[in-house]
Design a protein around this motif. Structure first.
Motif, short mmCIF file in Angstrom:
data_model
loop_
_atom_site.label_atom_id
_atom_site.label_comp_id
_atom_site.label_asym_id
_atom_site.label_seq_id
_atom_site.Cartn_x
_atom_site.Cartn_y
_atom_site.Cartn_z
N GLY A 514 15.47 -3.29 -1.34
CA GLY A 514 14.73 -4.36 -2.01
C GLY A 514 13.61 -4.91 -1.15
N LEU A 515 13.91 -5.18 0.13
CA LEU A 515 12.87 -5.72 1.02
C LEU A 515 11.76 -4.71 1.24
CD1 LEU A 515 15.10 -7.53 3.69
CD2 LEU A 515 13.68 -8.58 1.92
N ALA A 516 12.12 -3.44 1.46
CA ALA A 516 11.10 -2.42 1.72
C ALA A 516 10.22 -2.21 0.50
CB ALA A 516 11.78 -1.12 2.13
N TYR A 517 10.81 -2.21 -0.69
CA TYR A 517 10.04 -2.01 -1.92
C TYR A 517 8.98 -3.10 -2.06
CZ TYR A 517 8.94 -1.47 -6.86
OH TYR A 517 8.28 -1.30 -8.05
N LEU A 518 9.37 -4.35 -1.81
CA LEU A 518 8.42 -5.46 -1.94
C LEU A 518 7.31 -5.37 -0.90
CD1 LEU A 518 10.92 -8.42 -2.56
CD2 LEU A 518 9.43 -7.29 -4.24
N VAL A 519 7.68 -5.03 0.33
CA VAL A 519 6.68 -4.97 1.40
C VAL A 519 5.68 -3.83 1.15
CG1 VAL A 519 6.35 -4.44 3.85
CG2 VAL A 519 8.15 -6.03 3.15
N VAL A 520 6.18 -2.65 0.77
CA VAL A 520 5.31 -1.50 0.57
C VAL A 520 4.34 -1.74 -0.58
CG1 VAL A 520 5.28 0.93 -0.17
CG2 VAL A 520 6.90 0.18 1.57
N ARG A 521 4.77 -2.46 -1.61
CA ARG A 521 3.88 -2.73 -2.74
C ARG A 521 2.73 -3.65 -2.35
NH1 ARG A 521 6.24 0.88 -3.75
NH2 ARG A 521 7.00 1.73 -5.71
N LEU A 522 2.83 -4.34 -1.24
CA LEU A 522 1.76 -5.20 -0.77
C LEU A 522 0.76 -4.46 0.12
CD1 LEU A 522 3.85 -8.40 0.15
CD2 LEU A 522 2.49 -7.98 -1.92
N LEU A 523 1.09 -3.23 0.51
CA LEU A 523 0.23 -2.46 1.40
C LEU A 523 -0.79 -1.66 0.61
CD1 LEU A 523 2.96 -1.10 3.87
CD2 LEU A 523 1.37 -2.99 4.26
N PRO A 524 -1.88 -1.20 1.25
CA PRO A 524 -2.85 -0.35 0.55
C PRO A 524 -2.19 0.90 -0.02
CG PRO A 524 -3.74 -1.10 2.66
CD PRO A 524 -2.30 -1.53 2.62
N GLY A 525 -2.47 1.19 -1.29
CA GLY A 525 -1.88 2.34 -1.94
C GLY A 525 -0.66 2.00 -2.77
N SER A 526 0.01 0.91 -2.46
CA SER A 526 1.17 0.42 -3.23
C SER A 526 2.21 1.49 -3.50
CB SER A 526 0.69 -0.19 -4.57
OG SER A 526 -0.21 -1.24 -4.33
N GLY A 527 2.57 2.25 -2.50
CA GLY A 527 3.61 3.26 -2.65
C GLY A 527 3.12 4.61 -3.11
N ALA A 528 1.83 4.70 -3.52
CA ALA A 528 1.24 5.99 -3.93
C ALA A 528 -0.03 6.22 -3.12
CB ALA A 528 0.93 5.98 -5.42
#
Length: 575
Positions: A514-528
């Motif tokens: 849960g924490l990693a999903y939220l953090v990664v979505r805030l980064l450039p690219g949003s997981g993709a």
């Protein structure tokens, strides 16, 4: 060898004390006798030795696989991968499953019982196996067109694709002999307590293929889009023969280690003295087990070949993801079971079934705790992992992200695979090959049914993900049935403590995800990510969040296995 499905474990340590000839052997009750015992028991320590070698080898293997994808692209890569499945399938039918389920326990018993520590028996076994492997390999190579015809469908694949698979098969199928030879040497070494060479030898294989890919790029470049119709005979020969050379070098690289453990390879042709009747009675059920699995593999490859086409992840994508899944399973599940199998075999032979139960329970807990953060990484960071590992050359960003979708599904198959593997090896320790084979029949039926059903209802772009899901479901069914049967055979498995441990691990993994999903979505690219820079950023930040959150939550919940590993690391750092 790279790319084979359902590979068997073909190595296990012996439980012998130091021999009189001065060769040090790892004991199942502790580390090498010259060293003080590590707190926490031998399973974690022995598993760590093998895990390090496996990790390095598999990381280099991913470099190899990424280069193959960049060199060949999706279409030709699918044909190459389809041909590469074949040696693994045939090897499993000839030796793979029999080695882990029959020959390893037999070598352990002869090493204990024979005055020469099983030396002469092992020499006779190797002589017989080498001849049989050679004959079988020659016959299989001659039958290459027939085998590839079974694996590819004329309704869903082009004639050029089928011809290319056959051309690769002629060059790659001789790998069967050298895979078997490598596995036999590894078994001899591990039974004598030597783990390093078998775990590190595949690096030689991967380095050779990486060098071949480099030569391919220098000679042929990447300007031309490779297709089954325009690939040249020279290009086919370079990749095919380079793949074969890698396995030859791996097998030869193990030979010096035999002398190191005091084993001399002498030719002894006396098949009657091997007790082939005993081996055959046990191996018959193992052949049933392995044969059912290989039918499933043929069904899988046919389904993947049916999705052949632009932007549809096929055999190459499936194989790349499968190797990622097997990396986690190999580093954790195989390492733990390789350390436990001889101990469980010895306890079963002496009728100490409660110790078999305790070892199996311990293995499930350890594997679950160790694999949980890897499962989270694969599920949450699948996109950046695929882009970082596989994008480049003839593999586009969209190709890599499609592989990421498959990896997300594969994440949920890792733990059932390893638990199922532990249970199957518990049957091997009990010489319950018939039981393992009978359990496997409905499991394979479920797997194949899943292949056909999902292939029929899913869009072609999701076929590889669907095949991965079918595998995961079959692993889960296998684990549940096996645990139920084992409980009746060896008594109480202390499943209450296992369930409690699994719930704690699941909570820790859920918090980390849960924490990693939220953090990664805030980064450039949003997981993709749209390239390796964004992928590296997401992997670094997301990976750090997952590890800190998982370890912190697991320690708060007092997950014993995590606490033991953390304590072992602290002690080693302290030294």
């Amino acid at each position: 060898m790279n790319g084979g499905l359902y590979r068997s474990t073909h190595a296990a340590p012996d439980g012998q004390p130091p021999r009189q000839d001065g060769v040090t052997v790892i004991s199942v009750d502790g580390p090498p006798q010259e060293s003080p015992a590590e707190p926490g028991g031998s399973t974690a320590g022995q598993s760590a030795i093998m895990a390090v070698g496996s990790l390095v080898s598999r990381v280099i293997g991913f470099v190899r696989n990424a280069l193959i994808g960049m060199v060949l692209g999706e279409a030709v890569g699918d044909a190459y991968t389809g041909a590469q499945f074949l040696p693994g399938q045939i090897y499993e039918l000839l030796l793979g499953g029999i080695l882990s389920s029959v020959l390893i326990p037999l070598l352990v018993r002869r090493r204990k019982a024979d005055p020469d520590g099983g030396q002469e028996f092992t020499q006779r076994l190797l002589s017989f196996a080498v001849v049989m492997l050679g004959v079988a390999t020659a016959l299989v190579v001659l039958a290459a067109p027939l085998i590839t015809a079974i694996q590819t469908s004329s309704d869903t694949t082009s004639p050029a694709f089928r011809d290319l698979v056959t051309a690769f098969a002629y060059l790659i199928l001789p790998i069967i002999f050298f895979t078997g030879l490598s596995a036999l040497i590894a078994a001899v070494l591990n039974v004598r307590g030597h783990f390093a060479a078998p775990m590190w030898a595949p690096i030689l294989n991967n380095v050779v293929v990486i060098a071949v890919c480099g030569v391919f790029l220098l000679v042929f470049g990447t300007d031309k889009e490779l297709t089954p119709e325009n690939i040249t005979a020279g290009e086919i020969a370079l990749i095919g023969l380079g793949t074969l050379l890698g396995m030859v070098v791996q097998a030869l690289g193990l030979l010096p280690a035999l002398r190191k453990v005091g084993f001399r390879w002498a030719w002894r042709w006396n098949p009657r003295a091997l007790g082939l009747g005993e081996i055959g009675s046990l191996a018959g059920w193992m052949l049933c087990y392995v044969g059912a699995n290989q039918i499933a593999v043929f069904a899988l490859v046919r389904a993947l070949n049916g999705s052949e086409g632009e932007d549809n992840p096929g055999a190459l994508a499936f194989n790349n993801v499968f190797l990622l899944m097997m990396m986690a399973h190999g580093i954790i599940g195989v390492s733990v079971m390789t350390a436990l199998l001889p101990k469980m075999s010895a306890a079963a032979a002496d009728g100490r079934l409660h110790e078999v139960s305790e070892d199996l329970t311990r293995g499930i807990k350890l594997v679950s705790a160790a694999l949980a953060p890897i499962v989270v990484v694969y599920a949450v960071l699948s996109g950046p992992i695929a882009v970082f590992l596989f994008q480049g050359g003839r593999i586009t960003n969209s190709d890599a992200l499609a592989m990421g979708t498959v990896l997300t599904v594969a994440a949920f198959a890792v733990l059932p695979l390893s638990i199922s593997f532990l249970c199957t090896n518990a049957f091997y320790a009990l010489q319950g090959n018939k039981t393992a084979a009978l359990i496997n029949l409905p499991v394979v039926a479920i797997r194949i049914t899943g292949y056909f059903v999902l292939a029929a209802i899913l869009n072609e772009s999701l076929i590889a993900a669907g095949m991965t899901a079918a595998n995961g479901i079959s692993y889960l069914v296998s684990a549940l049935i096996s645990l139920a049967v084992l409980r009746r055979r060896i008594g109480r498995l202390n499943l209450g403590s296992v369930v409690t441990a699994l719930l704690k691990v699941a909570v820790a993994a859920g918090v980390a995800a849960g924490l990693a999903y939220l953090v990664v979505r805030l980064l450039p690219g949003s997981g993709a990510p749209d390239g390796r820079v964004e992928a590296i950023l997401q992997l670094a930040v997301g990976g750090a969040v997952i590890m800190v959150a998982y370890l912190g939550t697991a320690l708060l919940l007092r997950v014993q296995e995590v606490s033991q590993v953390v304590g072992m690391v602290r002690r080693k750092i302290g030294r």
